[in-house]
Motif scaffolding. Structure first.
Motif: not given
Length: 105
Positions: A49-62, A67-71
């Motif tokens: 998203x413009x203001x965050x990143x979300x990662x899900x993988x076996x054994x991981x969640x982030x 800090x800055x808006x992105x495309x």
């Protein structure tokens, strides 16, 4: 394996937040995420998203606020199998981009 290691906890079925570092290079935001127990990129799900990143993988969640808006639609991601590090490259929204979006609204 040592009980305290992240890789060991991931292997044993515990969900952990992976180590992530963020840096800026010019007009790009680079997020490097260490995934020591991940074998291949196909095992992960990356949502941006413009203001965050979300990662899900076996054994991981982030969930990583940015800090800055992105495309986010122009982002790229590369998984280094040898180092087991995912690098996400996100173009930073410039002041000109923000002004154009405000004018169009």
């Amino acid at each position: 394996c040592r009980e305290a290691s992240r890789a060991c906890r991931a292997f044993m079925g515990t969900i952990v937040a992976p180590d992530a570092t963020t840096r800026t290079e010019g007009d790009l935001l680079l997020v490097s995420i260490s995934l020591p127990s991940l074998r291949k990129a196909g095992e992960l799900d990356l949502q941006l998203a413009p203001d965050r990143l979300e990662l899900t993988a076996p054994g991981y969640h982030l969930v990583q606020p940015l800090a800055q808006r992105v495309r986010d639609s122009e982002a790229t991601a590369k998984f280094d199998k040898k180092k087991r590090v995912l690098t996400v490259t996100l173009p930073i929204v410039s002041l000109d981009d923000s002004n154009a979006a405000a004018a169009a609204a």
